[in-house]
Scaffold this motif. Structure first.
Motif, PDB file in Angstrom:
ATOM      1  N   ASN A 342       5.202 -62.239   3.985  1.00 25.14           N
ATOM      2  CA  ASN A 342       6.560 -62.038   3.907  1.00 25.14           C
ATOM      3  C   ASN A 342       6.877 -62.255   2.240  1.00 25.14           C
ATOM      4  OD1 ASN A 342       8.200 -62.144   6.432  1.00 25.14           O
ATOM      5  ND2 ASN A 342       6.659 -63.711   6.856  1.00 25.14           N
ATOM      6  N   ARG A 343       5.829 -62.134   1.118  1.00 21.99           N
ATOM      7  CA  ARG A 343       6.033 -62.491  -0.039  1.00 21.99           C
ATOM      8  C   ARG A 343       7.238 -61.456  -0.716  1.00 21.99           C
ATOM      9  NH1 ARG A 343       1.839 -64.277  -3.468  1.00 21.99           N
ATOM     10  NH2 ARG A 343       2.600 -64.396  -5.752  1.00 21.99           N
ATOM     11  N   ASP A 344       7.266 -60.429  -0.363  1.00 23.22           N
ATOM     12  CA  ASP A 344       8.433 -59.496  -0.919  1.00 23.22           C
ATOM     13  C   ASP A 344       9.892 -60.162  -0.661  1.00 23.22           C
ATOM     14  OD1 ASP A 344       6.480 -57.775  -1.932  1.00 23.22           O
ATOM     15  OD2 ASP A 344       6.811 -56.161  -0.371  1.00 23.22           O
ATOM     16  N   LYS A 345       9.863 -60.671   0.647  1.00 19.26           N
ATOM     17  CA  LYS A 345      11.359 -61.119   1.005  1.00 19.26           C
ATOM     18  C   LYS A 345      11.472 -62.451   0.265  1.00 19.26           C
ATOM     19  CE  LYS A 345      11.421 -59.304   5.689  1.00 19.26           C
ATOM     20  NZ  LYS A 345      10.928 -59.869   7.087  1.00 19.26           N
ATOM     21  N   ILE A 346      10.367 -63.188  -0.012  1.00 21.94           N
ATOM     22  CA  ILE A 346      10.627 -64.610  -0.517  1.00 21.94           C
ATOM     23  C   ILE A 346      10.889 -64.329  -2.068  1.00 21.94           C
ATOM     24  CG2 ILE A 346       9.240 -66.606  -1.347  1.00 21.94           C
ATOM     25  CD1 ILE A 346       7.921 -66.471   1.383  1.00 21.94           C
ATOM     26  N   ALA A 347      10.294 -63.265  -2.966  1.00 21.61           N
ATOM     27  CA  ALA A 347      10.677 -62.918  -4.064  1.00 21.61           C
ATOM     28  C   ALA A 347      11.825 -62.470  -4.432  1.00 21.61           C
ATOM     29  CB  ALA A 347       9.429 -61.909  -4.738  1.00 21.61           C
ATOM     30  N   ALA A 348      12.488 -61.874  -3.213  1.00 24.81           N
ATOM     31  CA  ALA A 348      13.702 -61.278  -3.396  1.00 24.81           C
ATOM     32  C   ALA A 348      14.936 -62.571  -3.379  1.00 24.81           C
ATOM     33  CB  ALA A 348      14.122 -60.328  -2.225  1.00 24.81           C
ATOM     34  N   MET A 349      14.189 -63.750  -2.693  1.00 28.29           N
ATOM     35  CA  MET A 349      15.304 -64.750  -2.461  1.00 28.29           C
ATOM     36  C   MET A 349      15.136 -65.636  -4.016  1.00 28.29           C
ATOM     37  SD  MET A 349      14.141 -66.501   1.255  1.00 28.29           S
ATOM     38  CE  MET A 349      14.571 -65.887   2.836  1.00 28.29           C
ATOM     39  N   TYR A 350      14.007 -65.816  -4.541  1.00 28.86           N
ATOM     40  CA  TYR A 350      13.812 -66.584  -5.627  1.00 28.86           C
ATOM     41  C   TYR A 350      13.085 -65.642  -6.649  1.00 28.86           C
ATOM     42  CZ  TYR A 350      14.339 -70.162  -2.142  1.00 28.86           C
ATOM     43  OH  TYR A 350      14.911 -71.103  -1.192  1.00 28.86           O
ATOM     44  N   ASP A 351      11.984 -65.778  -6.885  1.00 27.08           N
ATOM     45  CA  ASP A 351      11.469 -64.852  -8.088  1.00 27.08           C
ATOM     46  C   ASP A 351       9.521 -64.850  -7.985  1.00 27.08           C
ATOM     47  OD1 ASP A 351      10.570 -67.202  -9.289  1.00 27.08           O
ATOM     48  OD2 ASP A 351      12.268 -66.955 -10.779  1.00 27.08           O
ATOM     49  N   GLU A 352       9.114 -64.266  -8.638  1.00 29.70           N
ATOM     50  CA  GLU A 352       7.731 -64.058  -8.568  1.00 29.70           C
ATOM     51  C   GLU A 352       7.098 -65.377  -9.086  1.00 29.70           C
ATOM     52  OE1 GLU A 352       3.761 -63.182  -7.855  1.00 29.70           O
ATOM     53  OE2 GLU A 352       5.696 -62.075  -7.140  1.00 29.70           O
ATOM     54  N   ARG A 353       7.620 -66.060 -10.003  1.00 24.24           N
ATOM     55  CA  ARG A 353       7.161 -67.401 -10.444  1.00 24.24           C
ATOM     56  C   ARG A 353       7.327 -68.619  -9.243  1.00 24.24           C
ATOM     57  NH1 ARG A 353       8.667 -72.190 -13.352  1.00 24.24           N
ATOM     58  NH2 ARG A 353       7.218 -72.794 -14.744  1.00 24.24           N
ATOM     59  N   PHE A 354       8.302 -68.297  -8.515  1.00 19.15           N
ATOM     60  CA  PHE A 354       8.398 -69.310  -7.305  1.00 19.15           C
ATOM     61  C   PHE A 354       7.413 -68.943  -6.273  1.00 19.15           C
ATOM     62  CE2 PHE A 354       9.736 -70.262  -2.919  1.00 19.15           C
ATOM     63  CZ  PHE A 354      10.094 -71.310  -3.035  1.00 19.15           C
ATOM     64  N   CYS A 355       7.012 -67.599  -6.040  1.00 18.17           N
ATOM     65  CA  CYS A 355       5.988 -67.129  -5.136  1.00 18.17           C
ATOM     66  C   CYS A 355       4.585 -67.725  -5.452  1.00 18.17           C
ATOM     67  CB  CYS A 355       5.939 -65.612  -4.835  1.00 18.17           C
ATOM     68  SG  CYS A 355       7.260 -64.931  -3.983  1.00 18.17           S
ATOM     69  N   ARG A 356       4.219 -67.625  -7.049  1.00 13.94           N
ATOM     70  CA  ARG A 356       3.043 -68.089  -7.484  1.00 13.94           C
ATOM     71  C   ARG A 356       3.131 -69.555  -7.024  1.00 13.94           C
ATOM     72  NH1 ARG A 356       0.120 -65.352 -11.528  1.00 13.94           N
ATOM     73  NH2 ARG A 356       0.398 -63.140 -11.519  1.00 13.94           N
ATOM     74  N   MET A 357       3.995 -70.288  -7.492  1.00 13.13           N
ATOM     75  CA  MET A 357       4.275 -71.658  -7.239  1.00 13.13           C
ATOM     76  C   MET A 357       3.900 -72.373  -6.033  1.00 13.13           C
ATOM     77  SD  MET A 357       7.361 -74.497  -7.802  1.00 13.13           S
ATOM     78  CE  MET A 357       8.260 -73.804  -6.169  1.00 13.13           C
ATOM     79  N   PHE A 358       4.380 -71.578  -4.979  1.00 17.94           N
ATOM     80  CA  PHE A 358       4.255 -71.826  -3.458  1.00 17.94           C
ATOM     81  C   PHE A 358       2.839 -71.589  -3.169  1.00 17.94           C
ATOM     82  CE2 PHE A 358       5.947 -73.529   0.513  1.00 17.94           C
ATOM     83  CZ  PHE A 358       6.921 -74.214   0.010  1.00 17.94           C
ATOM     84  N   GLU A 359       2.402 -70.332  -3.590  1.00 19.27           N
ATOM     85  CA  GLU A 359       0.819 -69.897  -3.418  1.00 19.27           C
ATOM     86  C   GLU A 359      -0.064 -70.934  -3.667  1.00 19.27           C
ATOM     87  OE1 GLU A 359      -1.531 -65.854  -4.052  1.00 19.27           O
ATOM     88  OE2 GLU A 359      -0.205 -66.558  -5.415  1.00 19.27           O
ATOM     89  N   PHE A 360       0.139 -71.373  -4.897  1.00 22.40           N
ATOM     90  CA  PHE A 360      -0.762 -72.471  -5.579  1.00 22.40           C
ATOM     91  C   PHE A 360      -0.625 -73.614  -4.724  1.00 22.40           C
ATOM     92  CE2 PHE A 360      -2.080 -75.600  -8.494  1.00 22.40           C
ATOM     93  CZ  PHE A 360      -3.117 -74.929  -9.339  1.00 22.40           C
ATOM     94  N   TYR A 361       0.431 -74.205  -4.360  1.00 25.03           N
ATOM     95  CA  TYR A 361       0.662 -75.253  -3.583  1.00 25.03           C
ATOM     96  C   TYR A 361       0.006 -75.267  -2.148  1.00 25.03           C
ATOM     97  CZ  TYR A 361       3.162 -77.603   0.504  1.00 25.03           C
ATOM     98  OH  TYR A 361       3.489 -78.135   1.367  1.00 25.03           O
ATOM     99  N   LEU A 362       0.142 -73.949  -1.372  1.00 28.43           N
ATOM    100  CA  LEU A 362      -0.494 -73.930  -0.193  1.00 28.43           C
ATOM    101  C   LEU A 362      -1.974 -73.793  -0.245  1.00 28.43           C
ATOM    102  CD1 LEU A 362       1.961 -71.362   1.381  1.00 28.43           C
ATOM    103  CD2 LEU A 362       2.005 -73.897   1.912  1.00 28.43           C
ATOM    104  N   ILE A 363      -2.443 -73.227  -0.982  1.00 29.94           N
ATOM    105  CA  ILE A 363      -3.892 -73.119  -1.249  1.00 29.94           C
ATOM    106  C   ILE A 363      -4.670 -74.255  -1.511  1.00 29.94           C
ATOM    107  CG2 ILE A 363      -6.017 -71.599  -2.127  1.00 29.94           C
ATOM    108  CD1 ILE A 363      -3.970 -69.289  -2.377  1.00 29.94           C
ATOM    109  N   SER A 364      -3.873 -74.770  -2.897  1.00 30.91           N
ATOM    110  CA  SER A 364      -4.649 -76.097  -3.238  1.00 30.91           C
ATOM    111  C   SER A 364      -4.743 -77.120  -2.274  1.00 30.91           C
ATOM    112  CB  SER A 364      -4.074 -76.372  -4.603  1.00 30.91           C
ATOM    113  OG  SER A 364      -2.545 -76.687  -4.282  1.00 30.91           O
ATOM    114  N   ALA A 365      -3.557 -77.139  -1.457  1.00 26.06           N
ATOM    115  CA  ALA A 365      -3.451 -78.251  -0.222  1.00 26.06           C
ATOM    116  C   ALA A 365      -4.487 -77.823   0.899  1.00 26.06           C
ATOM    117  CB  ALA A 365      -1.854 -78.109   0.265  1.00 26.06           C
ATOM    118  N   GLU A 366      -4.754 -76.676   0.939  1.00 26.13           N
ATOM    119  CA  GLU A 366      -5.688 -76.403   2.104  1.00 26.13           C
ATOM    120  C   GLU A 366      -7.117 -76.812   1.664  1.00 26.13           C
ATOM    121  OE1 GLU A 366      -7.733 -72.375   4.044  1.00 26.13           O
ATOM    122  OE2 GLU A 366      -5.835 -72.474   3.346  1.00 26.13           O
ATOM    123  N   THR A 367      -7.517 -76.671   0.237  1.00 26.01           N
ATOM    124  CA  THR A 367      -8.645 -76.993  -0.080  1.00 26.01           C
ATOM    125  C   THR A 367      -8.879 -78.432   0.192  1.00 26.01           C
ATOM    126  OG1 THR A 367      -7.983 -77.142  -2.626  1.00 26.01           O
ATOM    127  CG2 THR A 367      -8.970 -74.900  -1.712  1.00 26.01           C
TER     128      THR A 367
END
Length: 423
Positions: A342-367
């Motif tokens: 759903n990244r395109d929808k989320i980028a439309a809600m916020y922006d690409e920087r927000f998507c990168r921030m949340f992506e970094f959070y989810l993956i780093s938390a998983e590790t």
């Protein structure tokens, strides 16, 4: 790239990291051959920033696009390599000094007095219900699921978690239950659907509060389930059962005495409390500076050695303790896959920087749950030593009992919660 190159030589002991600097020059730092990561830095200021505070500035550089990955490498590959080598970073002289300084100001980093706690919660949990619907399960549970089978769907695993918690609470008709940090209400609604109990949920998130009450109303449970926009420290009634899922991480070590004293005051003499929280198997430390700044201000996942002394000081019995070691890694992986779908929808809600921030959070938390020190614990507490059965079989027996009841009793809930992603 000095002094960053000096630190990376000491840091990379597992895997190989190739760094392409702002001038296009390649630098290779190798311990073992795998995993291999190729990273490009386009900002010369990162040489010093990453040296001084790699955990903060790596996340910021990825968010801003000043750090990128090539030759098939991804941010997941980099964060995996980072996690595998975290212990060597901790022993690097400058980083060990910074860690000691950070521990010295831990009280201020984790300050969550009444009022500030509400602001900290709003920073993350009030991003918008429509956003969270795009990657959480159908019931919008934003905490560790429980995977009985590897191929459980996210929805199945989250229902497994509700069933496990309910079994540890030993539901009985007429019980008064308090849910501290009630999220979007799925746990409270599950408990009321499975047994004739009265549930009060408290949250500091305005978005969660509004949707939870709407879900209770639509499910026809508003007479027995209510959600209040209230700090748990302001609750005054006493309860037969208390449950808290994913909230304790926001309390702060220096507020633990206040937390468990309040639990003791709110719990009836024969009552039970179940605490579901992220913890860690390593000694006390501090939260990631990037996570504190961008995701969870004031948050911290404790070592058990920080929890048990305060429980003891507040005259509470630990009647059961269970560890969920890899379940959150699986949960976060599901969330990340739904997020990306759903990244395109989320980028439309916020922006690409927000998507990168949340992506970094989810993956780093998983590790942190696959190669780091984090885990999830369930701590059952009581004022009396015999408040729970003295043989633990009841937890398994009740889960089987609730599973048989769910098909019929949860129909009203399944009709009222948002549709999940198709991933």
């Amino acid at each position: 790239m000095f002094p960053l190159s000096h630190m990376l030589k000491a840091f990379v002991r597992t895997g190989t990291l190739k760094v392409i600097d702002a001038d296009g020059k390649e630098h290779v730092f190798a311990g073992t051959s795998e995993p291999k990561v190729t990273m490009r830095l386009t900002d010369r200021s990162l040489y010093h920033k990453l040296f001084l505070n790699p955990e903060l500035h790596a996340g910021e550089a990825y968010m801003d696009g000043r750090m990128s990955f090539e030759n098939g490498s991804t941010i997941r590959d980099f964060l995996t390599l980072f996690s595998l080598n975290r212990s060597s970073l901790a022993t690097y002289p400058l980083q060990s000094v910074l860690k000691r300084i950070s521990r010295g100001v831990k009280r201020f980093q984790q300050a969550n007095p009444v009022g500030q706690a509400e602001k900290n919660v709003a920073h993350h949990y009030d991003l918008g219900n429509d956003f969270y619907k795009l990657f959480l399960d159908k019931g919008m549970q934003y905490s560790c699921a429980y995977f009985i089978h590897d191929d459980d769907t996210l929805e199945e695993a989250q229902q497994n978690k509700l069933r496990l918690l309910a079994s540890k609470l030993q539901l009985k008709p007429g019980l008064k239950i308090l849910d501290i940090g009630s999220g979007w209400g799925d746990l409270a609604l599950y408990l009321a659907a499975m047994e004739d109990v009265d549930v009060t949920g408290v949250t500091l998130s305005k978005e969660q509060h509004a949707l939870s009450n709407e879900k209770a109303r639509r499910a026809g449970l508003a007479d027995r389930v209510r959600f209040e926009l209230l700090d748990y420290r302001k609750v005054e009634n006493r309860f037969d059962r208390i449950v808290s899922v994913g909230m304790f991480e926001h309390v702060g070590v220096h507020h633990y005495g206040e937390f468990f004293a309040k639990i003791n005051a709110l719990l009836k003499d024969d009552g039970l409390m179940v605490l579901h929280s992220i913890g860690k198997m390593s000694p006390p430390g501090t939260a990631s500076p990037w996570l504190r700044k961008y995701i969870f201000p004031g948050a911290y996942s404790p070592a058990l050695s920080e929890v048990f002394p305060v429980v003891e000081q507040n005259s509470l019995w630990v009647t059961d303790l269970e560890f969920l070691r890899l379940h959150y890694a699986k949960t976060l992986n599901h969330w990340h896959r739904r997020f990306e779908a759903n990244r395109d929808k989320i980028a439309a809600m916020y922006d690409e920087r927000f998507c990168r921030m949340f992506e970094f959070y989810l993956i780093s938390a998983e590790t942190m749950f696959t190669s780091g020190s984090q885990l999830v614990f369930h701590m059952q507490l009581a004022r009396k030593r015999d408040a729970a059965p003295i043989v633990r079989d009841y937890v398994t027996d009740l889960q089987r009992h609730y599973r048989l009841q769910e098909a019929e009793r949860l129909k009203i809930l399944r009709q009222e919660v948002p549709e999940p992603s198709t991933v």
